[in-house]
Motif scaffolding. Structure first.
Motif, PDB file in Angstrom:
ATOM      1  N   PHE A 146      14.745 -15.123 -22.284  1.00 44.57           N
ATOM      2  CA  PHE A 146      15.130 -16.434 -22.010  1.00 44.57           C
ATOM      3  C   PHE A 146      14.014 -17.079 -20.908  1.00 44.57           C
ATOM      4  N   LYS A 147      13.017 -17.630 -21.203  1.00 51.01           N
ATOM      5  CA  LYS A 147      12.137 -18.048 -20.479  1.00 51.01           C
ATOM      6  C   LYS A 147      12.474 -19.596 -19.623  1.00 51.01           C
ATOM      7  N   GLY A 148      12.196 -19.155 -18.439  1.00 54.74           N
ATOM      8  CA  GLY A 148      12.384 -20.342 -17.305  1.00 54.74           C
ATOM      9  C   GLY A 148      11.202 -20.722 -17.030  1.00 54.74           C
ATOM     10  N   ASN A 149      10.806 -21.345 -16.031  1.00 50.66           N
ATOM     11  CA  ASN A 149       9.718 -21.990 -15.417  1.00 50.66           C
ATOM     12  C   ASN A 149       8.724 -21.142 -14.523  1.00 50.66           C
ATOM     13  N   ASN A 150       7.707 -21.540 -14.349  1.00 53.71           N
ATOM     14  CA  ASN A 150       6.578 -21.086 -13.429  1.00 53.71           C
ATOM     15  C   ASN A 150       6.640 -22.107 -12.063  1.00 53.71           C
ATOM     16  N   TYR A 151       7.367 -21.559 -11.032  1.00 49.19           N
ATOM     17  CA  TYR A 151       7.362 -22.542  -9.875  1.00 49.19           C
ATOM     18  C   TYR A 151       6.176 -22.381  -9.053  1.00 49.19           C
ATOM     19  N   ASP A 152       5.612 -23.535  -8.706  1.00 50.60           N
ATOM     20  CA  ASP A 152       4.512 -23.783  -7.516  1.00 50.60           C
ATOM     21  C   ASP A 152       4.960 -23.416  -6.395  1.00 50.60           C
ATOM     22  N   ILE A 153       4.479 -22.086  -5.700  1.00 50.75           N
ATOM     23  CA  ILE A 153       4.785 -21.649  -4.248  1.00 50.75           C
ATOM     24  C   ILE A 153       3.740 -21.598  -3.430  1.00 50.75           C
ATOM     25  N   SER A 154       2.476 -22.478  -3.957  1.00 52.94           N
ATOM     26  CA  SER A 154       1.337 -22.160  -3.250  1.00 52.94           C
ATOM     27  C   SER A 154       1.620 -22.709  -1.697  1.00 52.94           C
ATOM     28  N   ALA A 155       0.940 -21.642  -0.627  1.00 52.09           N
ATOM     29  CA  ALA A 155       1.268 -22.189   0.506  1.00 52.09           C
ATOM     30  C   ALA A 155      -0.054 -22.733   1.154  1.00 52.09           C
ATOM     31  N   TYR A 156      -1.341 -22.712   0.341  1.00 52.28           N
ATOM     32  CA  TYR A 156      -2.184 -23.439   0.751  1.00 52.28           C
ATOM     33  C   TYR A 156      -3.061 -24.057  -0.633  1.00 52.28           C
ATOM     34  N   ARG A 157      -3.799 -25.046  -0.165  1.00 54.71           N
ATOM     35  CA  ARG A 157      -4.555 -25.737  -1.527  1.00 54.71           C
ATOM     36  C   ARG A 157      -5.310 -24.867  -1.842  1.00 54.71           C
ATOM     37  N   LEU A 211       5.504 -18.539  -9.068  1.00 53.13           N
ATOM     38  CA  LEU A 211       6.703 -17.965  -9.160  1.00 53.13           C
ATOM     39  C   LEU A 211       7.311 -17.882 -10.584  1.00 53.13           C
ATOM     40  N   LEU A 212       7.257 -17.056 -11.282  1.00 57.80           N
ATOM     41  CA  LEU A 212       7.601 -16.994 -12.867  1.00 57.80           C
ATOM     42  C   LEU A 212       8.794 -16.139 -12.846  1.00 57.80           C
ATOM     43  N   HIS A 213       9.729 -16.925 -13.672  1.00 57.11           N
ATOM     44  CA  HIS A 213      11.166 -16.611 -14.032  1.00 57.11           C
ATOM     45  C   HIS A 213      11.419 -16.596 -15.403  1.00 57.11           C
ATOM     46  N   SER A 214      12.167 -15.370 -15.765  1.00 59.92           N
ATOM     47  CA  SER A 214      12.488 -15.228 -16.937  1.00 59.92           C
ATOM     48  C   SER A 214      13.813 -14.284 -16.941  1.00 59.92           C
ATOM     49  N   MET A 215      14.770 -14.285 -18.017  1.00 63.08           N
ATOM     50  CA  MET A 215      15.797 -13.558 -18.000  1.00 63.08           C
ATOM     51  C   MET A 215      15.786 -12.789 -19.564  1.00 63.08           C
ATOM     52  N   ILE A 216      16.424 -11.494 -19.182  1.00 64.05           N
ATOM     53  CA  ILE A 216      16.583 -10.536 -20.435  1.00 64.05           C
ATOM     54  C   ILE A 216      18.036 -10.137 -20.415  1.00 64.05           C
ATOM     55  N   GLN A 217      18.478  -9.862 -21.616  1.00 66.01           N
ATOM     56  CA  GLN A 217      19.672  -9.260 -21.939  1.00 66.01           C
ATOM     57  C   GLN A 217      19.857  -8.087 -22.588  1.00 66.01           C
ATOM     58  N   PHE A 218      20.291  -6.958 -22.282  1.00 63.91           N
ATOM     59  CA  PHE A 218      20.354  -5.608 -23.165  1.00 63.91           C
ATOM     60  C   PHE A 218      21.256  -5.574 -23.918  1.00 63.91           C
ATOM     61  N   ASP A 219      22.606  -6.024 -23.573  1.00 61.20           N
ATOM     62  CA  ASP A 219      23.570  -6.030 -24.221  1.00 61.20           C
ATOM     63  C   ASP A 219      24.407  -7.220 -24.258  1.00 61.20           C
ATOM     64  N   GLU A 220      24.939  -7.931 -25.177  1.00 62.16           N
ATOM     65  CA  GLU A 220      25.674  -9.218 -25.238  1.00 62.16           C
ATOM     66  C   GLU A 220      27.034  -9.143 -24.450  1.00 62.16           C
ATOM     67  N   LEU A 221      27.370  -8.005 -24.000  1.00 59.67           N
ATOM     68  CA  LEU A 221      28.625  -7.846 -23.291  1.00 59.67           C
ATOM     69  C   LEU A 221      28.222  -7.749 -21.638  1.00 59.67           C
ATOM     70  N   GLU A 222      26.847  -7.559 -21.254  1.00 64.39           N
ATOM     71  CA  GLU A 222      26.284  -7.214 -20.097  1.00 64.39           C
ATOM     72  C   GLU A 222      25.686  -8.548 -19.534  1.00 64.39           C
TER      73      GLU A 222
END
Length: 247
Positions: free
Chosen positions: A101-112, A118-129
């Protein structure tokens, strides 16, 4: 509810080149990564596209590297572009044997001059978990910038996860282990610290003395950890892996 064990792996792949940039290593990397059968793969400095590599090397994938690496092995992938240039771009990626379940790639650059995401995704191994939140990171070269980035990462985690099980993995460039304290305060454990007493030494790959690469977890049991020493000629970093389980 049955327990769910799974394997995660993290590696800075050095844009698919050997430590001194002399040889293409992307085919060997794909073979080595598959031989360990990780369920979730966190990659940094992934050269998603580079037309110059195709011209320079006799063997270089003609497709995007996420397609090349995941083909017929990992079910899904998520790529976040951090740096773009005339011949292509590179960034972080998460590959998974289960749908993401793909989220976003957040810009966390500290310098130009140093773009980081910061790349964010979610994964589910079982529907109950619970879904597991996965964050792939590559932090700044300078400590002051890393401190700001860790604060941003923790804020994003608090906003996005609602306390759910979470993995934060990647190249932290943190050889003095200053990241550990704020991550522990946020409820995270580093897998090698828990089982061996200290983060893994992964850089430089030919003689690893600096603990650059980490896997932080929250809400997950840690069963085993491994440094992938046999990969020393495939990147300037060694890969790391851990076997985890939902609590």
């Amino acid at each position: 509810m049955q327990s769910t064990r799974f394997k995660v792996m993290s590696m800075n792949v050095h844009k698919g080149l050997s430590p001194l940039h002399r040889h293409s290593t992307i085919y060997q990397l794909r073979q080595k990564m598959r031989s360990h059968h990780p369920d979730i793969l966190f990659l940094q400095e992934l050269q998603q596209e580079h037309r110059g590599r195709i011209r320079r090397f006799g063997q270089w994938p003609m497709t995007e590297l996420t397609d090349f690496l995941s083909e017929d092995f990992w079910h899904d992938w998520h790529y976040g572009k951090n740096v773009e240039y005339p011949d292509g771009h590179h960034g972080n990626a998460i590959l998974s044997k289960r749908p993401l379940f793909k989220g976003n790639n957040y810009d966390i650059s500290a310098y130009r001059f140093e773009k980081r995401g910061l790349l964010h995704s979610m994964i589910q191994f079982d529907e109950l978990e619970s879904a597991i939140h996965c964050f792939c990171v590559h932090l700044a070269l300078f400590e002051r910038g890393r401190a700001r980035q860790v604060g941003e990462i923790i804020r994003y985690i608090e906003e996005l996860t609602d306390g759910a099980p979470t993995i934060v993995a990647g190249d932290f460039n943190d050889w003095r282990n200053r990241v550990g304290s704020p991550m522990r305060d946020a409820g995270f454990n580093e897998v090698f610290e828990v089982l061996t007493g200290a983060p893994a030494r992964t850089f430089p790959s030919v003689r690893p003395i600096l603990p650059m690469d980490r896997i932080y977890v929250r809400g997950l049991k840690i069963h085993s950890v491994e440094i992938l020493h046999e990969w020393l000629k495939l990147s300037d970093h060694l890969g790391i892996a851990a076997e985890l389980e939902l609590e």
